[in-house]
Design an enzyme around this catalytic site. Structure first.
Site, PDB file in Angstrom:
ATOM      1  CD  GLU A   1      -0.836 -10.042  -4.003  1.00  0.00           C
ATOM      2  OE1 GLU A   1       0.157  -9.386  -4.375  1.00  0.00           O
ATOM      3  OE2 GLU A   1      -1.962  -9.557  -3.886  1.00  0.00           O
TER       4      GLU A   1
ATOM      5  N   GLY B   1      -6.435 -11.412   6.924  1.00  0.00           N
ATOM      6  CA  GLY B   1      -6.201 -12.844   6.849  1.00  0.00           C
ATOM      7  C   GLY B   1      -4.828 -13.185   6.304  1.00  0.00           C
TER       8      GLY B   1
ATOM      9  N   GLY C   1       0.788  -1.233   0.000  1.00  0.00           N
ATOM     10  CA  GLY C   1       0.000   0.000   0.000  1.00  0.00           C
ATOM     11  C   GLY C   1       0.812   1.271   0.000  1.00  0.00           C
ATOM     12  CG  ASP C   2       5.004   1.045   0.734  1.00  0.00           C
ATOM     13  OD1 ASP C   2       6.095   0.820   1.274  1.00  0.00           O
ATOM     14  OD2 ASP C   2       4.530   0.325  -0.185  1.00  0.00           O
ATOM     15  CB  THR C   3       4.060   1.765  -4.223  1.00  0.00           C
ATOM     16  OG1 THR C   3       3.421   0.500  -4.436  1.00  0.00           O
ATOM     17  CG2 THR C   3       5.390   1.582  -3.518  1.00  0.00           C
ATOM     18  NE  ARG C   4      -4.126   0.492  -2.232  1.00  0.00           N
ATOM     19  CZ  ARG C   4      -4.677  -0.565  -2.832  1.00  0.00           C
ATOM     20  NH1 ARG C   4      -5.301  -0.409  -3.994  1.00  0.00           N
ATOM     21  NH2 ARG C   4      -4.592  -1.757  -2.301  1.00  0.00           N
TER      22      ARG C   4
END
Length: 1193
Positions: free
Chosen positions: A159, A125, A94-97
């Site tokens: 992922e 999860g 999220g820090d590059t979203r």
């Protein structure tokens, strides 16, 4: 030994992870060991040389081998579908979203790469969802953005394990991006990655196999070739993104995906519009055309659309440069072969003629759902060669045609046409800056020069790209020099591309185009048609063809001819190329220096057909000798404004069709001046006392304009100009009368005498003008009557007689059956009875002022009248004598500044009335019985009005009631359908009505309409979630994961002070994109003058569709402003008059089913149960808007 130990740990960790993700893993582990060594042989990495090489430490580490993953994964059956659903899967933290990843995602989408990006914040999860699992396995390429926070997320690491699995088992391409992290830190889990794994090892003490699996996945991914942001392209992120996009395109079936543009600025929005026309979801066969001028981006848009939708078809083909290739030997045959090869995937087709190719296409492609693009078509036969009939293709097929010729699309009977609009000035600046500076904005020292370059390009992408590349790396001095040259001579590359459209014209169309380009841009269309027809051209059809081929445009609102500056410059360059060295040998002369040189040196020739010398009045008068024109015997177009000629006028050409000589110093035109072929004579602001002394006949003259000739005392004998069609004598202040011979002008269509203050009467013979359509007598202050037989003007459509001394219209007036506009704007001193006699011999005696003695009037005869202006005509109680109900075609009625207490009879029966003006009717107490179809009512300053009543079926969308001080309520107003309401200074409105009015714009209505309300009030409503003291407020555009903006609501509270100057009060609502550095006036609001202090609220509601803010410049102009996630937008309120803004507010409505915003955002999410106004939380009271922070993974 260390290597084998590492591999052992990796294998064990991988097995542990697979037990978690796939329960059946244990049943397969023994088979995996058997196949491990064989799998390692088949490891394949496909990296093109165009990928940025990262430092050596990123390359393969001998401590890691393919065996480490093959042992656990090669035998696992892939759960992915047989067809990939996505081109690219993006893995990121999220820090590059909202920065790098968002820019990369947008860049991939712009070129048509179908990309999966998880839009939601990551759940808590440990295992990835089925959706993400399928997306990874259903993608052709995975891009992993390694950032400092990546390894802290268990979700991201899971992922990555799946991505490595797909890379090993299915040959999926993995492209790592190292975003401000050192690749060795990832490979060795040092730095921030060491800290992350320390946490994981503490959390997963009982499942270290999982942690070791993550470590192994990081080592493998970091060993792949990719991009180190800090090393590649000198750290310019935008350039790295360009490289990534190119690499992805090269791996996605490079023969089928097309390169779109290096910097596709503005492409995405136009692609979405084009896709809406294509409507690929329907099963019919659709053909859609893209048209526009050369260099506007037709092919670029077609390629981007093709890339985005081609995978949804059974076959696709993009045939480029059809016009050019069709001119080659067997060019169309070659393209037919390409079409068949692309769709059928077969390489050998025997086609010996176009006809054979047509037959083969019909036979082989029938019933297939295909996508075909025909690029740069200029002939109907070219289209038929590939898509002769729709039935050739299967249901759902789509054909896209790009062309410069709009009419060709009509001939092809396309289902839709898309005209490519030019880039706006902000898109233009961005595209130019990318090419000139390698970034989205100009360098500081080049700001003004960049504005000049962008203005020159006029929104044409081709010109912006060419100019940007041309000026790249040059000094500011060089920029100034080159831009100065471009003003006179266009860039060669731009010129050649634009000239292709000119070359396709026949001789007469070329002549028409060059005449307009050199002389008539921004000129009245009808006037130009008259001139060019007089030159022997078929100008109406010629102009239509130029419009169809995007060489010309028509401003329908002002009926003027327009032309893009670069198209104009291309035409002028064509003329300049006729003789580079000698201007006097060119066909047309317009550049002042060239014209002056030719005339002063007597260097003209018979090649010259047109010449203009337009000297502003403030410049010194130019004295020229008539002998300078001696050699220009083919001169047909001449403009010499402000020029003094001396010598014999016999030297001037006998071929003149158009003479424009404004500020002519002559008192009359000399006999020796050959004007026999003249069609248009424009002598505005001349010193003429009479146009000529002697008898002479100008049989070809159709337009005579002597306006503002203040010395003119008599009109010409009209027997000398028998075919005159337009006579303009505006502001000839010493003209007393028209010559009686005007009766002979059987073809006169328009007669204008505006502000001819000494004209007392018109000749009776004017009634014989059988073709007259427009008669304008406004401002003839001494004109007190009209000819008795005026009713004989059966063709008259417009009668404008504002500000005259006419007290009574003739009895024959009612015979004017074709009138569609009457304006009888009164002035001070006009008596009561004058306008009560407007439609018939309705006054029993002109001197009788008693309305009781008036005969009731009927206007049933004026069935064609569309507009009636009876402004300031002293109508009072005598309105009962007029029944307007018979004006069955009336669409606009202006009864402002009259003294009646109630509306004239019959207004309610005007079924076609769309606009009614009742401004400053001070005696009007109430308004009722309005037509149901009325759309706009303007009744400002009706100071006595207390009530307005509307029928339940009212279709009113606009209402202006400013300064109706006694108004209490409006009955029957349908608040759901209203678009704008102005009620400034209506301080006596009932409280319930005010509340209901404000509720219309509250989030509970969920309306999608554009709306503007101006109402009394001092407090911004509570449902505006963020408010700020002052005249501006900012907000951040949410990311797609937060929700898509559906509606923007804006409010301001302001005080109107008594104006110190006589300026018209105004308030501009401006949107400023602080991220990209540009602004738009969202809506300019202007008001009538006011005399009292008042406090008011302004509320504006603007829908947002696909990131585009739909704005409106009331009442008719629309525009769009694009907003992208993460951008900071400022809304400000500015007034040049005495309006003080005290507070403002902003509220966003987002499309998201549940309210999850807990961060002080100004956003509210749409749902089926939206909160009412009184249920809304109190607005934030901070002076600065706080933006929501991103949730932790």
């Amino acid at each position: 030994m260390a290597q084998h130990e590492d591999n052992g740990r990796t294998t064990a960790a991988r097995r542990g992870l697979k037990r978690k993700l796939e329960p059946e893993f244990d049943d397969r582990k023994e088979d995996a060991k058997v196949l491990a060594l064989e799998a390692s042989v088949h490891r394949h990495v496909n990296i093109r040389h165009s990928v940025v090489e990262v430092p050596g430490e990123v390359h393969s580490n001998p401590a890691i081998t393919s065996t480490s993953f093959s042992m656990a994964s090669q035998t696992l059956p892939s759960p992915c579908p047989s067809i990939c659903n996505y081109d690219v899967f993006l893995s990121f933290r999220g820090d590059t979203r909202k920065n790098f990843t968002d820019h990369l995602y947008s860049a991939l989408l712009r070129v048509g790469i179908h990309t999966f990006r998880d839009e939601g914040e990551l759940p808590s999860g440990e295992d990835i969802s089925t959706e993400l699992h399928n997306a990874i396995h259903g993608s052709k390429i995975s891009i992993v953005v390694f950032s400092k926070g990546y390894a802290y997320s268990k979700w991201c690491l899971n992922e990555l394990v799946e991505i490595i699995h797909c890379a090993e088992t299915r040959g999926q391409t993995l492209l790592p991006i190292f975003y401000h992290v050192v690749p060795s830190d990832i490979r060795n889990q040092t730095g921030t990655f060491a800290d992350a794994f320390a946490r994981h090892e503490e959390l997963f003490q009982n499942d270290m196999e999982r942690v070791e699996g993550w470590r192994a996945a990081l080592r493998e991914a970091a060993s792949r070739k990719g991009w180190d942001i800090e090393q590649a392209e000198n750290g310019y992120e935008s350039r790295v993104i360009d490289q990534i996009v190119k690499e992805v395109l090269s791996k996605l079936k490079p023969a089928e995906y097309l390169d779109v543009a290096i910097h596709p600025v503005g492409v995405n929005s136009r692609v979405e519009e084009m896709k809406a026309l294509l409507n690929v979801e329907t099963s019919d066969v659709r053909i859609v055309g893209i048209y526009g001028m050369g260099g506007i981006g037709k092919t670029t848009i077609a390629k981007a659309v093709y890339n985005q939708i081609r995978d949804t078809f059974g076959g696709s083909s993009f045939l480029m440069h059809i016009k050019e290739k069709s001119e080659q030997f067997n060019g169309l045959v070659g393209l037919q072969k390409q079409l068949l090869c692309d769709i059928l995937k077969m390489k050998k087709f025997k086609i010996d003629s176009v006809d054979r190719g047509i037959r083969l296409i019909e036979e082989r492609i029938q019933d297939r759902r295909v996508l075909v693009v025909l690029d740069d078509v200029d002939d109907l036969e070219q289209i038929y060669a590939f898509v002769g009939r729709r039935k050739w293709f299967g249901p759902g097929s789509r054909v896209i045609i790009t062309t410069r010729n709009e009419h060709l699309l009509t001939q092809a009977q396309v289902n839709g046409k898309y005209e490519v609009r030019k880039l706006d000035r902000f898109e233009s600046r961005q595209l130019f800056s990318w090419h000139a500076f390698g970034m989205a904005h100009p360098e500081k020292d080049y700001l003004d020069l960049s504005v000049s370059a962008v203005n020159y390009a006029g929104g044409l992408p081709l010109a912006l790209e060419v100019l940007g590349c041309f000026l790249l790396g040059r000094s500011a001095i060089e920029w100034k020099s080159e831009l100065k040259i471009l003003q006179k001579m266009p860039h060669d590359k731009i010129h050649k591309i634009l000239k292709r459209s000119f070359d396709s014209l026949d001789h007469d169309k070329k002549m028409i185009f060059l005449d307009i380009a050199c002389f008539f841009v921004d000129s009245d269309k009808e006037n130009v048609i008259t001139i060019l027809d007089g030159c022997g051209f078929s100008s109406i059809s010629g102009i239509n063809i130029l419009v169809q081929r995007a060489l010309l445009r028509i401003d329908d609102q002002h009926n003027k001819l327009g032309m893009h500056d670069l198209i104009r410059d291309m035409g002028r360059e064509v003329v300049r190329e006729e003789s580079h060295q000698y201007p006097g040998k060119r066909s047309r002369l317009w550049f002042r220096n060239d014209v002056s040189s030719v005339l002063h040196k007597h260097k003209g020739s018979d090649a010259v057909e047109g010449l203009i010398l337009n000297l502003p009045p403030e410049l010194k008068v130019e004295h020229l000798k008539t002998e300078a024109f001696a050699n220009m015997q083919n001169l047909r177009l001449l403009q010499i404004n402000g020029v003094h000629l001396t010598g014999s006028y016999e030297y001037l050409s006998k071929e003149l069709r158009w003479l424009c000589w404004r500020f002519c110093p002559l008192e009359f035109l000399p006999q020796s001046f050959h004007l026999d072929n003249l069609v248009v004579l424009d002598m505005q602001r001349s010193n003429l006392k009479q146009i000529w002394k002697e008898n002479r006949k100008l049989n070809n003259l159709k337009v005579l304009n002597l306006s503002y000739s203040r010395a003119l005392i008599k009109s010409p004998n009209f027997l000398q100009v028998p075919h005159l069609e337009i006579l303009l004598l505006d502001n000839c202040i010493n003209l007393v009368e028209l010559h009686e011979s005007i009766k002979h002008l059987k073809g006169l269509v328009r007669l204008s005498l505006v502000d001819c203050k000494k004209v007392r009467n018109l000749p009776e013979s004017i009634s014989n003008l059988k073709s007259l359509e427009t008669l304008n007598l406004s401002g003839c202050l001494k004109l007190d009557k009209l000819p008795e037989k005026l009713g004989n003007l059966m063709t008259l459509k417009r009668l404008l007689a504002d500000r005259t001394a006419i007290k009574q219209l003739p009895s024959s007036f009612s015979l004017l059956k074709n009138l569609n506009a009457i304006s009888l704007f009164g002035h001070e001193g006009t008596s009561l009875e004058s306008w009560l006699s407007c439609f018939s011999s309705w006054i029993s005696s002109p001197k009788c002022l008693n309305p009781v003695n008036l005969v009731r009037a009927s206007v049933v005869g004026f069935c064609s009248l569309g507009k009636l202006v009876l402004n300031n005509c002293n109508l009072s109680e005598a309105e009962n004598a007029i029944d307007l109900g018979g004006l069955s075609s009336l669409q606009e009625l202006d009864l402002s500044k009259n003294k009646f207490c109630r509306l004239p009879q019959g207004v309610g029966r005007l079924s076609k009335l769309g606009m009614l003006r009742l401004k400053y009717c001070a005696s009007l107490h109430a308004i009722s019985e309005l037509p149901a179809n009325l759309r706009i009512l303007i009744a400002n300053g009706c100071s006595s009005m207390e009530r307005l009543s509307l029928s339940p079926s009212s279709q009113l969308i606009g209402l202006s009631l400013n300064h109706c001080n006694k108004l209490l309520e409006i009955q029957g107003l349908n608040l759901e359908s209203i678009s704008f309401v102005e009620m400034i200074g209506c301080d006596n409105l009932l409280p319930n009505f005010r509340t209901n009015l404000l509720q219309v714009l509250s989030p509970s209505t969920q309306s999608v309409a554009q709306r503007l309300f101006c109402v009394p009030g001092t407090k911004v409503p509570n449902w505006f979630s963020h408010q700020r003291i002052g005249s501006s407020i900012s907000f951040r555009v949410p990311s797609l994961s937060e929700g898509e903006i559906h509606m923007l609501l804006i409010c301001t509270a302001c005080t109107f002070h008594i104006p110190k100057k006589a300026t018209r009060p105004n308030l501009d609502v401006t949107i400023h994109n602080k991220t990209r550095g540009f602004g738009h006036v969202l809506v300019p609001i202007s008001f009538d003058h006011y005399a009292d202090i008042s406090r008011n609220l302004f509320l504006f509601q603007a829908p947002v569709i696909r990131n585009k803010l739909k704005t409106i410049d009331f009442p008719e102009k629309e525009r769009e402003i694009e907003m992208f996630s993460g951008e900071e937008i400022e809304v400000s309120f500015r007034s040049l008059s005495d309006i003080e803004v005290s507070k403002c507010g902003v509220h966003l409505l987002l499309k998201k089913p549940n309210v999850i915003d807990n961060y002080g955002s100004m956003a509210q999410y749409l749902s089926n149960d939206t909160a009412k106004d009184d249920e809304m939380p109190a607005a934030a009271d901070d002076n600065e808007v706080s933006f929501p922070s991103e949730a932790e993974d």
